[in-house]
Structures are given as C-alpha cells and as structure tokens.
Write a protein that holds these residues in place. Structure first.
Motif, PDB file in Angstrom:
ATOM      1  N   LEU A  12       0.826  -1.201   0.000  1.00  0.00           N
ATOM      2  CA  LEU A  12       0.000   0.000   0.000  1.00  0.00           C
ATOM      3  C   LEU A  12       0.870   1.265   0.000  1.00  0.00           C
ATOM      4  CD1 LEU A  12      -2.765   1.377   0.179  1.00  0.00           C
ATOM      5  CD2 LEU A  12      -2.630   1.144   2.676  1.00  0.00           C
ATOM      6  N   GLU A  13       1.913   1.257   0.791  1.00  0.00           N
ATOM      7  CA  GLU A  13       2.806   2.422   0.827  1.00  0.00           C
ATOM      8  C   GLU A  13       3.477   2.650  -0.518  1.00  0.00           C
ATOM      9  OE1 GLU A  13       5.452   1.568   4.000  1.00  0.00           O
ATOM     10  OE2 GLU A  13       4.070   2.291   5.581  1.00  0.00           O
ATOM     11  N   ARG A  14       3.876   1.568  -1.186  1.00  0.00           N
ATOM     12  CA  ARG A  14       4.493   1.705  -2.511  1.00  0.00           C
ATOM     13  C   ARG A  14       3.474   2.262  -3.520  1.00  0.00           C
ATOM     14  NH1 ARG A  14       6.843  -3.340  -1.217  1.00  0.00           N
ATOM     15  NH2 ARG A  14       5.250  -4.382  -2.473  1.00  0.00           N
ATOM     16  N   PHE A  15       2.236   1.792  -3.411  1.00  0.00           N
ATOM     17  CA  PHE A  15       1.193   2.262  -4.324  1.00  0.00           C
ATOM     18  C   PHE A  15       0.921   3.763  -4.142  1.00  0.00           C
ATOM     19  CE2 PHE A  15      -3.379   3.112  -4.982  1.00  0.00           C
ATOM     20  CZ  PHE A  15      -3.458   2.870  -6.350  1.00  0.00           C
ATOM     21  N   VAL A  16       0.796   4.180  -2.880  1.00  0.00           N
ATOM     22  CA  VAL A  16       0.540   5.606  -2.598  1.00  0.00           C
ATOM     23  C   VAL A  16       1.727   6.463  -3.034  1.00  0.00           C
ATOM     24  CG1 VAL A  16       0.144   7.287  -0.767  1.00  0.00           C
ATOM     25  CG2 VAL A  16      -1.064   5.094  -0.734  1.00  0.00           C
ATOM     26  N   ALA A  17       2.943   5.963  -2.751  1.00  0.00           N
ATOM     27  CA  ALA A  17       4.135   6.724  -3.161  1.00  0.00           C
ATOM     28  C   ALA A  17       4.205   6.872  -4.671  1.00  0.00           C
ATOM     29  CB  ALA A  17       5.382   6.027  -2.634  1.00  0.00           C
ATOM     30  N   ALA A  18       3.830   5.805  -5.411  1.00  0.00           N
ATOM     31  CA  ALA A  18       3.836   5.878  -6.886  1.00  0.00           C
ATOM     32  C   ALA A  18       2.825   6.896  -7.392  1.00  0.00           C
ATOM     33  CB  ALA A  18       3.545   4.496  -7.468  1.00  0.00           C
ATOM     34  N   ARG A  19       1.671   6.963  -6.737  1.00  0.00           N
ATOM     35  CA  ARG A  19       0.669   7.937  -7.142  1.00  0.00           C
ATOM     36  C   ARG A  19       1.158   9.358  -6.914  1.00  0.00           C
ATOM     37  NH1 ARG A  19      -5.133   6.798  -4.736  1.00  0.00           N
ATOM     38  NH2 ARG A  19      -5.448   8.733  -5.922  1.00  0.00           N
ATOM     39  N   TYR A  20       1.756   9.618  -5.745  1.00  0.00           N
ATOM     40  CA  TYR A  20       2.282  10.955  -5.475  1.00  0.00           C
ATOM     41  C   TYR A  20       3.421  11.302  -6.442  1.00  0.00           C
ATOM     42  CZ  TYR A  20      -0.357  11.977  -1.243  1.00  0.00           C
ATOM     43  OH  TYR A  20      -1.361  12.289  -0.362  1.00  0.00           O
ATOM     44  N   ARG A  21       4.250  10.305  -6.758  1.00  0.00           N
ATOM     45  CA  ARG A  21       5.362  10.539  -7.675  1.00  0.00           C
ATOM     46  C   ARG A  21       4.847  10.906  -9.074  1.00  0.00           C
ATOM     47  NH1 ARG A  21       7.974   6.564  -6.244  1.00  0.00           N
ATOM     48  NH2 ARG A  21       7.219   5.034  -7.776  1.00  0.00           N
ATOM     49  N   ALA A  22       3.832  10.185  -9.523  1.00  0.00           N
ATOM     50  CA  ALA A  22       3.239  10.495 -10.824  1.00  0.00           C
ATOM     51  C   ALA A  22       2.619  11.888 -10.830  1.00  0.00           C
ATOM     52  CB  ALA A  22       2.189   9.444 -11.187  1.00  0.00           C
ATOM     53  N   GLY A  23       1.982  12.238  -9.691  1.00  0.00           N
ATOM     54  CA  GLY A  23       1.397  13.573  -9.592  1.00  0.00           C
ATOM     55  C   GLY A  23       2.444  14.667  -9.675  1.00  0.00           C
ATOM     56  N   TRP A  24       3.570  14.475  -8.964  1.00  0.00           N
ATOM     57  CA  TRP A  24       4.631  15.475  -9.012  1.00  0.00           C
ATOM     58  C   TRP A  24       5.250  15.572 -10.413  1.00  0.00           C
ATOM     59  CZ3 TRP A  24       5.358  19.211  -5.788  1.00  0.00           C
ATOM     60  CH2 TRP A  24       4.984  19.073  -4.455  1.00  0.00           C
ATOM     61  N   ILE A  25       5.378  14.450 -11.100  1.00  0.00           N
ATOM     62  CA  ILE A  25       5.946  14.465 -12.461  1.00  0.00           C
ATOM     63  C   ILE A  25       5.055  15.276 -13.403  1.00  0.00           C
ATOM     64  CG2 ILE A  25       6.439  13.024 -14.475  1.00  0.00           C
ATOM     65  CD1 ILE A  25       7.394  10.846 -12.539  1.00  0.00           C
ATOM     66  N   TRP A  26       3.741  15.020 -13.344  1.00  0.00           N
ATOM     67  CA  TRP A  26       2.842  15.757 -14.225  1.00  0.00           C
ATOM     68  C   TRP A  26       2.781  17.230 -13.839  1.00  0.00           C
ATOM     69  CZ3 TRP A  26       1.437  14.380 -18.761  1.00  0.00           C
ATOM     70  CH2 TRP A  26       1.334  13.032 -19.091  1.00  0.00           C
TER      71      TRP A  26
END
Length: 411
Positions: A12-26
C-alpha cells in the motif's frame, strides 16, 4: 461471495508513493510548459522592443544652418512656413498647399516637411536597443570611421508623430495613421456583421433546432469545420462574393459613388466578418448551453413563450460568454493578412479612410510591407508598427473584457 482482501502495508505504501510521484511528475511537466510559454512570449516582445529603439546614424543632404540661423526645432509655425516658401519652388509649395493648407498644419507637420523636402535626411545605419545600451563606445567608433559626416542619435521610432503621420516612401517620415484607422474600420465592420448574425445562428441551433434532424446536424458539423478553414480561402470567397458579385453595393455605386470599385474597406470588413463567424457561433452556442435549464423551465412555468424566455432570460445570462467569443474573434480579425491581400488591400496609401467605400490598408499589411524592405530603418518602423498593433489589440480586448465583467456582475 468473494472475500475482500486488502493490500499489505508495504504494498500500500508503494502504491501511494507511486501515485504521489506520478502527480509530481505531471505537475512539473505542466509548470515547465507554462514557463516555456512565458519565456517564448517574453523573447518575442523583447525582440520587437529591441528593434523599435536604438541609435541611428544619419546625414543631412543640406546643412540646416544654411537655411536658418536658429535651430530648426526652435522655429515657430510662421518661421517654418517662411523656410518652406524660401527654399521650395513655387510649384512644389503650391502642391503642398493644395494637399493641405499650411496654416492648418501644426508645427510638427511643418518641421517634418522642412526635414523631408529641404534638409533631406539620409539614414546610414540603425542599431538595436540592447546593442545601443551595451556597446555605445563601439558604435560611436564605427560611425566615426565609416560615416565621418554622420550624426549619431538615440531614437524611439514609436512616437506620437509616428501614430499621427500617414505612410511615406521614406522610413524616417512614415507613420501608421492610415493603417491604424483602416484596422479600426475593419474590426468594426467585421464584428458589426459577425456578432448579430453569429448570435442569431447560435440561438436557433441551440434553442429552436431539432438536434436529431439530419439537416441541422449537417449545419452544425459544417460550422465546426469552417472554424478551421485557412484564412486564404475566406479571402478567395470575399473576392468572388463581395468584390465581384456585390460590387454595386460594396463599391457604393448604388449610392451614387462612382470613383471606386469593389476593393473597398467594406468588402474587406465583410470578408473578415465571415472569417470569424464560425468562431462567434461556436462560442455563443457554448455560452447559451451553459445557462441552467432551470431558468428556462421557470420562465415556461409562468407562461412565457420560447422567444420571451430566450430574450429576457437566456441571452442576458449568456452575454458574458458571448462577449468572450467576440474577444477571440477580434483578436483573429485584427491580425489576419492573407484575406486582405486577396480582397485588395493597398500596400502604399496615404489617404485616410473616410467611408466604407474607400480604398484601405491595415496594420498587418503595413508591417508586412515594411519587413520586406532590406533597409534597417524600415525594420525599425516595422517593430514600432508591431507595438502599435499589440497596443490596439490590448485596448480592444480590454474594452470587451470590461463590458463582459459588467454584465457578469449584473446577472
């Protein structure tokens, strides 16, 4: 029934971190696009400003001290007229007098006549603004070596005289008054035609037409396609319809005007109106569509007819959006060049447009004509003309925005 399973903590932590990372990239991509757009526009504006100001090296064909003991810029109106009478031939002076009486000219006009007809200035070299600011000593040395008789002067090509002076074959005396008035005429005619016709078409398509009717669907599809048609096609349409087919109207012949043909400012304005018409229709439709249906139902509920509902409730609420569309239409109309060339805009004209049935030019045409000249002074006045065009565009848009905001507060 399938049993619900929840992800483990690490997953779950990896999933949430990936979502935040994608958000920061965009977010970074969007911010980069915004910064790139701002830098591009800034570079464009700076390039134009760089050309409109700077040092100019020029020479006089005739020494000013030989025609007047006082400096020319200190002479009053009567003294300038006396200088013109003394140094011009009788025929040349009478020609200028017939064009416009000397007594009705201001000191600026008379001073320009003295410089143009008697002193005869000749520009040797122009320098852009940033080079003039940071390489002043090098410029002075270059001018002294190459043009020992030349004078070096820091000049702003954008001046009140530039705005008030008509076109001239010499860049030093050319202005944009005729082209500026022509552009104002064009925009006025174009919006005066496109806005009522476009809003009327949008009202019918949105409020009265049957959306499932094949005929109405074809009309809607064609309007959407016409918004992307190249402007040169509209120029050919204007040439065939307004210049040739309706020549009796656009030339003013049916009103007793016989000294013009169909290549008038009226033909150009109607052509530009047809050019922006799809844009006005589409924006007006979207504005009308945005009006809540509850307003229509409330009006019908108290016995209002469909026309009363549209006129008293729908259009007032849609007006801010319609004005937004008119802003976009003005922005496109004022900057188009290709249709005007086809319809018959003049590249050199010194007479101000007095009516819709006169010959014309416009700021984009004038700027294009100047930029095609190789001399540096014409490049400089082209940059000044671009600043005038941007100023006119901002003024018209600001006026439309003020009206839009006023209607937004009212409704």
């Amino acid at each position: 029934m399938a049993k619900l399973t929840y992800p483990e903590k690490n997953e779950l932590e990896r999933f949430v971190a990936a979502r935040y990372r994608a958000g920061w990239i965009w977010q970074f991509i969007f911010l980069s696009a915004l910064i790139f757009a701002i830098l591009s526009l800034s570079a464009l504006i700076l390039n134009v400003i760089d050309g409109a100001f700077g040092y100019v090296a020029y020479e006089f064909k005739k020494d000013p001290t030989t025609i007047s003991e006082k400096p020319l810029d200190e002479l009053d109106k009567e003294e300038l007229i006396a200088v013109l009478q003394t140094n011009l031939s009788r025929g040349a002076y009478n020609k200028l007098e017939n064009e416009k009486p000397m007594d009705s000219r201001n000191e600026g006009e008379l001073y320009n006549l003295v410089i143009e007809r008697i002193i005869q200035i000749k520009t040797r070299q122009t320098y852009p603004l940033f080079q003039s600011l940071f390489e002043k000593e090098a410029i002075e040395a270059e001018v002294k070596e190459l043009y020992p008789e030349a004078r070096l002067e820091f000049r702003s090509w954008l001046t009140p005289t530039f705005l008030a002076t008509p076109q001239s074959s010499r860049a030093e005396f050319a202005g944009v008054r005729t082209a500026l008035l022509g552009s104002i005429w064009l925009v006025t005619i174009a919006i005066g035609f496109a806005l009522p016709v476009g809003v009327g078409a949008a009202v019918y398509l949105q409020e009265y037409s049957n959306k499932k009717n094949i005929f109405n669907r074809i009309i809607q599809t064609n309007i959407n396609n016409l918004a992307g048609v190249p402007s040169i096609v509209y120029g050919m349409l204007g040439l065939a319809i307004f210049v040739r087919a309706f020549e009796a109207f656009t030339s003013g012949a049916m009103f007793g005007i016989t000294d013009t043909n169909g290549r008038t400012i009226l033909s150009a304005g109607l052509t530009m109106g047809v050019l922006v018409l799809p844009l006005v229709i589409i924006n007006a439709q979207e504005a009308i569509k945005a009006v809540p249906d509850s307003i229509r139902q409330a009006a019908f509920g108290v016995g209002a007819t469909r026309w009363q509902t549209v006129w008293s409730h729908v259009l007032p609420n849609a007006l801010p959006g319609i004005l937004t569309g008119s802003i976009l239409a003005m922005s496109r109309a004022i900057g188009e060049t290709a249709p005007l060339i086809v319809v018959g805009a003049s590249t050199f004209i010194t007479m101000d447009p007095q009516s819709p049935f006169t010959k014309f030019t416009a700021l984009p045409i004038q700027i294009y004509q100047w930029t095609s000249r190789a001399q540096g002074e014409f490049q400089a006045i082209a940059a000044a003309g671009i600043l005038v065009l941007l100023g006119l565009l901002i003024t018209l848009n600001a006026t439309a925005i003020i009206l839009r905001n006023r209607f937004q507060r009212r409704y």
